[in-house]
Design a protein around this motif. Structure first.
Motif, PDB file in Angstrom:
ATOM      1  N   SER A 164       0.840  -1.204   0.000  1.00  0.00           N
ATOM      2  CA  SER A 164       0.000   0.000   0.000  1.00  0.00           C
ATOM      3  C   SER A 164       0.874   1.254   0.000  1.00  0.00           C
ATOM      4  CB  SER A 164      -1.031  -0.033   1.126  1.00  0.00           C
ATOM      5  OG  SER A 164      -0.480   0.464   2.302  1.00  0.00           O
ATOM      6  N   ASP A 167       2.199   1.631  -3.522  1.00  0.00           N
ATOM      7  CA  ASP A 167       1.101   1.972  -4.425  1.00  0.00           C
ATOM      8  C   ASP A 167       0.849   3.485  -4.388  1.00  0.00           C
ATOM      9  OD1 ASP A 167      -1.012   1.023  -6.210  1.00  0.00           O
ATOM     10  OD2 ASP A 167      -2.320   1.908  -4.675  1.00  0.00           O
ATOM     11  N   GLN A 168       0.928   4.055  -3.190  1.00  0.00           N
ATOM     12  CA  GLN A 168       0.741   5.505  -3.062  1.00  0.00           C
ATOM     13  C   GLN A 168       1.923   6.296  -3.636  1.00  0.00           C
ATOM     14  OE1 GLN A 168      -0.144   5.601   1.087  1.00  0.00           O
ATOM     15  NE2 GLN A 168      -2.189   4.783   0.761  1.00  0.00           N
ATOM     16  N   CYS A 169       3.018   5.589  -3.925  1.00  0.00           N
ATOM     17  CA  CYS A 169       4.161   6.218  -4.613  1.00  0.00           C
ATOM     18  C   CYS A 169       4.074   5.959  -6.121  1.00  0.00           C
ATOM     19  CB  CYS A 169       5.476   5.617  -4.123  1.00  0.00           C
ATOM     20  SG  CYS A 169       5.824   5.809  -2.389  1.00  0.00           S
ATOM     21  N   ASP A 170       2.948   5.385  -6.582  1.00  0.00           N
ATOM     22  CA  ASP A 170       2.787   4.998  -7.989  1.00  0.00           C
ATOM     23  C   ASP A 170       3.821   3.960  -8.418  1.00  0.00           C
ATOM     24  OD1 ASP A 170       0.525   6.516  -8.413  1.00  0.00           O
ATOM     25  OD2 ASP A 170       1.679   8.295  -8.991  1.00  0.00           O
ATOM     26  N   ARG A 240       6.331  10.612  -0.017  1.00  0.00           N
ATOM     27  CA  ARG A 240       5.193   9.903   0.604  1.00  0.00           C
ATOM     28  C   ARG A 240       5.329   9.918   2.134  1.00  0.00           C
ATOM     29  NH1 ARG A 240       1.226   8.976   2.490  1.00  0.00           N
ATOM     30  NH2 ARG A 240       0.337   6.942   2.983  1.00  0.00           N
ATOM     31  N   TRP A 244       2.844  11.645   4.992  1.00  0.00           N
ATOM     32  CA  TRP A 244       2.303  10.842   6.096  1.00  0.00           C
ATOM     33  C   TRP A 244       2.637  11.462   7.451  1.00  0.00           C
ATOM     34  CZ3 TRP A 244       5.714   8.131   9.436  1.00  0.00           C
ATOM     35  CH2 TRP A 244       5.065   7.389  10.427  1.00  0.00           C
TER      36      TRP A 244
END
Ligand code: UDP
Length: 245
Positions: A164, A167-170, A240, A244
Motif C-alpha cells: 500500500s 502503491d501511493q508512490c505509484d 510519501r 504521512w
C-alpha cells in the motif's frame, strides 16, 4: 566512529561495532553485485540512496507496529541499528511472477499471483542461496521451529504495508527479500535493508516493459539509467513519508 571495529563486510554494506554493545553501525556502499557476485560494478550514490529509502520504509513499518532494527542515520549512507543475531534465511515475498520464480516454474513474467507467495532461501553464498523447504530449515537448525510461523506472519504483514505504501508512490511492489534478526530480549525484528537492491519495483504508469523497471534489474540486465531509477524511488518514497508525517 571511535571505538569501532569492522565486524563484517558484505557485498553492499559494512557493519561496525560502536561504543554501545547493543548498537551497530551499518555503512551502505556504492558497490553493486548481481548473480551471486559474478557481475560487479558501482552505482553512483547508491549507498546513501538505499540507506535513506530503507530508513524511510523502516520508519513507516515501525509506525504500523512492525519491529525493526532501525535506530537512526548519523550520515546519509550510515544507519545505526540494534544489534541482532541474523536468522540465516532470506525470506522472499512475491506478488507478481518475476526472476527465479519464472525461471524455475515456467510462470510468465508479470503474472499477478492469486495470493502472495512467501519463500525461504538459505543465506549461504558458497551454496548460491538455494531454495529451502520447511523440513530443510529444521534439518539444518536455521531457526527455532516456533519462529517460522512468526516470520511468515510478519513477512505477510510487511508485504501488505509495503504494497500500500508503494502503491501511493505509484510503484508496483513485484517482489522483495527480507532478513530477520533476534535481539538480546528474544524479539524477532525486521533487519537488513529494503531498497531497489532487494525489491522489484515497477513504475505503475509506465507500460514499456523495460522503462518501468526501477530496481536492480536495470543493473542485472544492463538497461542503463540505474542511478536515475534509484533516485526516482528515493524521491517518491521520501515525498510519501513526508505527507504521512
Ligand atoms: N533478492 C535479494 N537478494 C538475493 C536474492 C534475491 O535481494 O540474494 C531479491 C531480488 O532483488 C528480488 C527478490 O529477492 O526482488 C526475488 O529474487 P529472485 O528469487 O527472483 O532472484 P533473481 O531473479 O534476482 O535471481
Amino acid at each position: 566512529m571511535s571505538q569501532s571495529e569492522k565486524l563484517y563486510e558484505g557485498k553492499a554494506k559494512i557493519l561496525y561495532t560502536t561504543a554501545d554493545p547493543e548498537i551497530l553501525l551499518t555503512v551502505y556502499k556504492d558497490d553493486a553485485t548481481a548473480f551471486n557476485a559474478q557481475k560487479r560494478g558501482q552505482i553512483q550514490g547508491k549507498g546513501a540512496i538505499n540507506c535513506q529509502i530503507t530508513a524511510a520504509l523502516f520508519e513507516w513499518l515501525g509506525s504500523q507496529n512492525i519491529l525493526t532494527h532501525y535506530i537512526d542515520c548519523p550520515e546519509p549512507n550510515q544507519m545505526r541499528v540494534k544489534a541482532v543475531t541474523i536468522v540465516p534465511i532470506e525470506v522472499v515475498v512475491r506478488n507478481i511472477a518475476a526472476g527465479s520464480l519464472c525461471r524455475q516454474t515456467g510462470l510468465p513474467e508479470g503474472k499477478i499471483l492469486a495470493s502472495p507467495l512467501v519463500e525461504y532461501y538459505y543465506k549461504n553464498d558458497e551454496l548460491g542461496d538455494p531454495l529451502l523447504t520447511r523440513d530443510r530449515i529444521f534439518l539444518l537448525n536455521l531457526v527455532d521451529p516456533q519462529r517460522l510461523p512468526e516470520i511468515d506472519n510478519m513477512a505477510r504483514k510487511i508485504n501488505q504495508n509495503l504494497q500500500s505504501f508503494f502503491d501511493q508512490c505509484d510503484i508496483t511492489l513485484v517482489d522483495f527479500k527480507l532478513e530477520f534478526g533476534i535481539d538480546a530480549q528474544e524479539n524477532l525484528l525486521l533487519a537488513d535493508e529494503i531498497s531497489p537492491d532487494t525489491c522489484r519495483l515497477w513504475d505503475k504508469h509506465e507500460t514499456d516493459p523495460q522503462a518501468k523497471i526501477m530496481d536492480k534489474d536495470r543493473f542485472r540486465k544492463d538497461l542503463g539509467q540505474v542511478e536515475t531509477a534509484y533516485q526516482k524511488v528515493q524521491q517518491r518514497v521520501l515525498a510519501r513519508l513526508k505527507q504521512w508525517r
